[in-house]
Design an enzyme around this catalytic site. Structure first.
Site, short mmCIF file in Angstrom:
data_model
loop_
_atom_site.label_atom_id
_atom_site.label_comp_id
_atom_site.label_asym_id
_atom_site.label_seq_id
_atom_site.Cartn_x
_atom_site.Cartn_y
_atom_site.Cartn_z
CD GLU A 183 29.93 41.40 -26.34
OE1 GLU A 183 28.72 41.94 -25.53
OE2 GLU A 183 31.06 41.38 -25.57
CD GLU A 252 34.85 43.69 -26.18
OE1 GLU A 252 34.53 43.64 -25.00
OE2 GLU A 252 34.19 44.07 -27.28
#
Ligand SMILES: *[C@@H]1O[C@H](CO)[C@@H](O)[C@H](O)[C@H]1NC(C)=O
Ligand SMILES: *[C@@H]1O[C@H](CO)[C@@H](O)[C@H](O)[C@H]1NC(C)=O
Ligand SMILES: *[C@@H]1O[C@H](CO)[C@@H](O)[C@H](O)[C@H]1NC(C)=O
Length: 733
Positions: A183, A252
Site C-alpha cells: 500500500e 485484500e
C-alpha cells in the site's frame, strides 16, 4: 452457443483440478489469470497470519481453509518477530515461517507470500523492528540508502530461506506469488519523486532475487512492470490493472474490520461479502484473497495501532478461536463451489455484459470451446426482482448475484444462505481461583531500589526513544517543593497539575497516591491531565506512569510519531501563579518492578512476597495477581473472561496472552444491520456500552494438565476473583 449442463461440466472441472503441488511448475500470468503450469486458474485465497495463532492450531486452520474452498493461503512476513535485534534472527514457535508454509503445502494448497517488509497489518510498528528507526540517517519507505540496505538484507534473507527449502513453485514448492512493499501508493501520492524512485528500486530489487514467481504490489497504481498492481478494499469490481496483460487480482477482500480498545466491534454481513466477490469475478477478476480468513490474536505486545485490541478476530470466516464462523464460512464455501464450476468458462473468455433492467445485469462468459457461465446481478438495495435471461425467469433478491455455471441453472445466490448458523457461546468452566497479590512499587525520584535502572535528565524525554519498546511502561518522576506560605494551604484551593502527553495512557501519582488516570483513543493517542492535586509543605513526589498501547502501524511518517509525556507540565494556583516544571530535573525508570522481577514466570514469581486471603489487594491500582489452575477438560477453545478487570496484561505459564482492557467501554451507534447496500466499517457495529474486548484467547497448547500459572498485572484496580475461564462452544439451533 452450446449449453452444458452440470454433469457435462464436471469432467472438465476435474481435469483442471489436478494438483499442481509438488511438481516443478512455471508460474506466469496474462490478462485473464495467474497461469500455473500452463493453466489459467481462478484462485481463491485467504489470509492466515502464522504468529496470530499457535503452531498447534495451524493444521486445523489450514484444513478448515481447504474445506472452505480455498486454493491459496496468504500471509505477511513479520520482520520484527523474525529479527528482534539486528542480525539476530528468530524462526521458532509462532514465528516458524517455514514450518507454516510446509503445512500449507502438505494440505495441497498454494501460498502467496507478502514479504513487505512493511506490512501495516494493525501489527506493532507495521512490522518494522523498533531498532530500525534508530539507524543513523534512516528514513522509512523512501529513497534512503540505510533503509533500502536494511530492507534488501531482510527480503534477501527470506527469499533465500524459501529457496533453500525449495518452497517456490518453480522448485516444486507451494509459493506462486510474492509481494514487495505494501500500500505504498498513497505515500507516493503525498511525497512524490523520492517515493516513486524507491518504488522502482523495490520492484527491481525484488525481481533481481530470481524467485521465478510473479511479484505483486498492492494499492500501487504505477507498480513497475512486470510487477502486478493489485486492489485492496471492501469492493474491487471496478479495479483495472495498469497494463492490459496483467490479471485482475484482489489481494485484500476485507471480511470485516479490526477492533480498537474503546471502539465498537465491526461485522460484515456475508451476503454483502459474497456479493462483492461475485461482482469481482463477473467483472473478470481471477484471484481473490480474503483478509482475514482467520484473524487470530495479537499475543504479547504485538498489537499495533496504537489501541488495537488483543483480539484480531476481524469477523473472519474462521473466528479468533479457530472455529468456523457460521453462516459466513459455510456460505462462502458454497460460493466457492459455484465459482469453481464456472472456472473453465471464466478463464477462457471476457464477459459480455447485458442489461436486464434498471439495476440488473447479466455477465456471460461464453467460451469458444462451448462452456458458458452467467452471473445475474440485482444491485437494487430494496427490491427483489424477476429477470428474464435466455428465456428463463430468475428471481433475484435485493443486492445479490446469482451464479449459473451452465448459463441455465442458478445454483447459488449471494443473498440466499443455505449454511447453518448455530450460536457461539462462552460457557464458564473454571473460576473462583485462589489469588495472591503483590503491590507494584509506585516509583519516585528518591528510590534507592536498584532492581532496575533509574537515570535522570533535564526535561522530558520521548518515551519510545527511552524504552526502545522493551516495555509498555515508563516512569517520569520529579519533585515539587511547596513553601509553608503558599496561599492554597490556607484557603484550601488545591493547585492544578496539568500534563500534556503524546500518549497513549497515563497514571498520575502524588506522594504515592493515585491522583488520576487519562488515556487517548484510536482517533488521537494524545491526552491531557488537568486536576486539582494534594500537595503539602516541603518536597512532594510526582510520579507519572506513561503507557504505550502498541506502536503505530500506518499513517504519514508513522515511524516519527512520539509517545510519552512531552509536556509541558505545569502547576497553577501557587503564589507565583504558574510554575512550569517541564525543564527541571526528571528521573526515569523503564518498565515495572514486576517486569524486572519476571513475575510472569514460575521462577520470578517465587522470588517475590505475595499476600493472600484477607490481605489480598482488590480494586487497587498497580497490582499483580497470581494463581494456579488445572486445564479444563475437553478440546473446546478457551478464553479468559476479564470483565471484572480494568487494564493491564495477562500471562499463562510465562506466555503473554496480551493486553487486557475491558475497562475501555465502547460507545456509538449499534443500529440494526441490513446487508443490502455498500458496506464500510462504520456499519453493522456491536458492543455498544460494553467492553470492546471482554474475552481473551488462551491457546490450549499453552496449558499443562495441572499447576498452570496465571499472572495478571492490573493497572486500574480490578477484582481478580471475578476472572473465569470460559470455553467457546457451538450451540446447535
Ligand atoms: C417473481 O416470480 C415469482 C414466481 O416465480 C412470484 O411469486 C413473484 O411475485 C414475482 N415477483 C415479482 C416482483 O414480480
Ligand atoms: C533519543 O535520545 C538520544 C539520547 O539518548 C538523543 O540524542 C536523541 O535526540 C533522541 N531522539 C529523539 C527522536 O528524541
Ligand atoms: C514550559 O516550558 C517548556 C520548556 O521550556 C516550554 O516549551 C513551554 O512553552 C513552557 N510553557 C509555558 C506555558 O510557559
Amino acid at each position: 452457443m452450446l449449453k452444458a449442463n452440470l454433469n457435462m461440466l464436471l469432467p472438465i472441472l476435474l481435469l483442471s483440478y489436478y494438483s499442481v503441488c509438488c511438481v516443478k511448475a512455471t508460474v506466469t500470468y496474462d490478462h485473464k489469470a495467474i497461469i500455473v503450469d500452463g493453466q489459467r486458474r481462478i484462485l481463491i485465497s485467504g489470509s492466515i497470519h502464522y504468529p496470530r495463532s499457535t503452531p498447534q492450531m495451524w493444521p486445523d486452520l489450514i484444513n478448515k481453509a481447504k474445506e472452505g474452498g480455498l486454493d491459496v493461503i496468504q500471509t505477511y512476513v513479520f520482520w520484527n518477530g523474525h529479527e528482534p535485534s539486528p542480525g539476530n534472527y528468530y524462526f521458532e514457535d509462532r514465528y516458524d515461517l517455514i514450518g507454516f508454509i510446509k503445512l500449507v503445502q502438505q494440505a495441497g494448497l498454494l501460498v502467496h507470500l507478502r514479504i513487505g517488509p512493511y506490512i501495516c497489518a494493525e501489527w506493532n510498528f507495521g512490522g518494522f523492528p523498533v531498532w530500525l528507526k534508530y539507524i543513523p540517517g534512516i528514513e522509512f519507505r523512501t529513497d534512503n540508502e540505510p533503509f533500502k540496505a536494511a530492507m534488501r538484507t531482510f527480503t534477501e534473507k527470506i527469499v533465500n530461506m524459501m529457496k533453500a527449502e525449495k518452497l517456490f513453485q518453480t522448485q516444486g514448492g507451494p509459493i506462486i506469488l510474492s509481494q514487495i512493499e505494501n500500500e505504498l501508493g498513497l505515500v507516493e501520492w503525498n511525497n512524490g519523486a523520492p517515493v516513486k524512485a524507491y518504488a522502482e528500486w523495490a520492484a527491481q530489487m525484488a525481481i533481481s532475487l530470481g524467485t521465478g514467481v510473479p511479484w505483486v504490489m498492492c494499492k500501487q497504481d504505477d507498480a513497475p512492470d512486470p510487477v502486478i498492481n493489485t486492489c485492496n478494499g471492501f469492493y474491487c469490481e471496478n479495479f483495472i490493472p495498469n497494463k492490459d496483460y496483467k490479471p485482475k487480482i484482489w489481494t485484500e477482500a476485507w471480511t470485516g474490520w479490526f477492533t480498537a480498545f474503546g471502539g465498537l466491534v465491526p461485522n460484515r454481513p456475508v451476503e454483502d461479502l459474497a456479493l462483492s466477490v461475485a461482482r469481482f469475478i463477473q467483472n473478470g477478476g481471477s484471484f481473490i484473497n480474503y483478509y482475514m480468513y482467520h484473524g487470530g490474536t495479537n499475543f504479547g505486545r504485538t498489537a499495533g495501532g496504537p489501541f488495537i485490541t488483543t483480539s484480531y478476530d476481524y469477523d473472519a470466516p474462521i473466528d479468533e478461536f479457530g472455529l468456523p464462523r457460521e453462516p459466513k464460512w459455510g456460505h462462502l464455501r458454497d460460493l466457492h463451489k459455484a465459482i469453481k464450476l464456472c472456472e473453465s468458462a471464466l478463464v477462457s473468455t471476457d464477459p459480455t455484459v447485458t442489461s436486464l433492467g434498471r439495476s440488473q445485469e447479466a455477465h456471460v462468459f461464453a467460451s469458444m470451446s462451448g462452456g458458458c457461465a452467467a452471473f445475474l446481478a440485482n444491485y437494487d438495495t430494496t427490491y427483489s426482482t424477476n429477470v428474464t435471461f435466455h428465456n428463463m425467469q430468475y428471481q433475484l433478491p435485493p443486492w445479490s448475484v446469482s451464479i449459473l455455471p451452465d448459463c441455465r441453472t442458478s445454483i447459488f445466490n449471494t443473498a440466499k444462505i443455505a449454511a447453518q448458523s448455530p450460536q457461539k457461546k462462552m460457557i464458564p468452566v473454571a473460576g473462583a481461583f485462589s489469588w495472591q497479590s503483590y503491590n507494584e512499587q509506585i516509583s519516585s525520584s528518591s528510590d534507592d531500589d536498584n532492581t532496575f535502572l533509574t537515570f535522570t535528565a533535564d526535561g522530558l524525554l520521548e518515551q519510545i526513544n527511552v524504552t526502545r519498546d522493551a516495555s509498555d511502561y515508563l516512569w517520569y518522576m520529579t519533585d515539587v517543593t511547596i513553601d509553608s506560605n503558599e496561599g492554597f494551604l490556607k484557603n484550601g484551593q488545591d493547585p492544578i497539575l496539568t500534563i500534556w502527553s503524546a500518549g497513549h495512557a497515563l497514571h498520575v501519582f502524588i506522594n504515592g497516591q493515585l491522583s488520576g488516570t487519562v488515556y487517548g483513543g484510536i482517533e488521537s493517542p494524545r491526552l491531557t491531565f488537568s486536576e486539582n492535586v494534594k500537595l503539602s509543605v516541603g518536597v512532594n513526589k510526582i510520579s507519572l506512569l506513561s503507557i504505550a498501547v502498541g506502536l503505530p502501524n500506518v499513517g504519514a511518517h508513522f515511524e516519527k510519531w512520539n509517545a510519552g509525556v512531552l509536556g509541558p507540565v505545569m502547576l497553577s494556583g501557587l503564589n507565583e501563579g504558574m510554575r512550569n516544571i517541564s525543564m527541571q530535573k526528571w528521573s526515569y525508570k523503564i518498565g515495572l518492578k514486576g517486569e524486572a522481577l519476571n513475575l510472569h514466570t514460575v521462577c520470578g514469581s517465587s522470588s517475590a512476597k505475595w499476600v493472600e486471603g484477607s490481605l489480598l489487594a482488590i480494586k487497587q491500582p498497580l497490582t499483580w495477581y497470581k494463581t494456579t489452575f488445572n486445564a479444563p477438560e475437553g478440546n473446546d477453545p478457551l478464553a479468559l473472561d476479564m470483565s471484572t478487570m480494568g487494564k493491564g496484561m495477562v500471562w499463562i505459564n510465562g506466555q503473554s496472552i496480551g493486553r487486557h482492557w475491558p475497562g475501555y467501554i465502547a460507545h456509538g451507534d449499534c443500529a440494526a444491520c441490513n446487508y443490502a447496500g455498500f458496506y464500510d466499517e462504520t456499519k453493522c457495529l456491536t458492543n455498544c456500552g460494553e467492553p470492546s474486548q471482554r474475552w481473551y484467547h488462551v491457546p490450549r497448547s499453552w496449558l499443562k494438565a495441572s499447576e498452570n500459572l496465571m499472572v495478571v498485572f492490573e493497572e486500574w484496580g480490578g477484582d481478580p476473583t471475578g476472572i473465569s475461564i470460559v470455553r467457546r462452544t457451538t450451540a446447535s439451533v
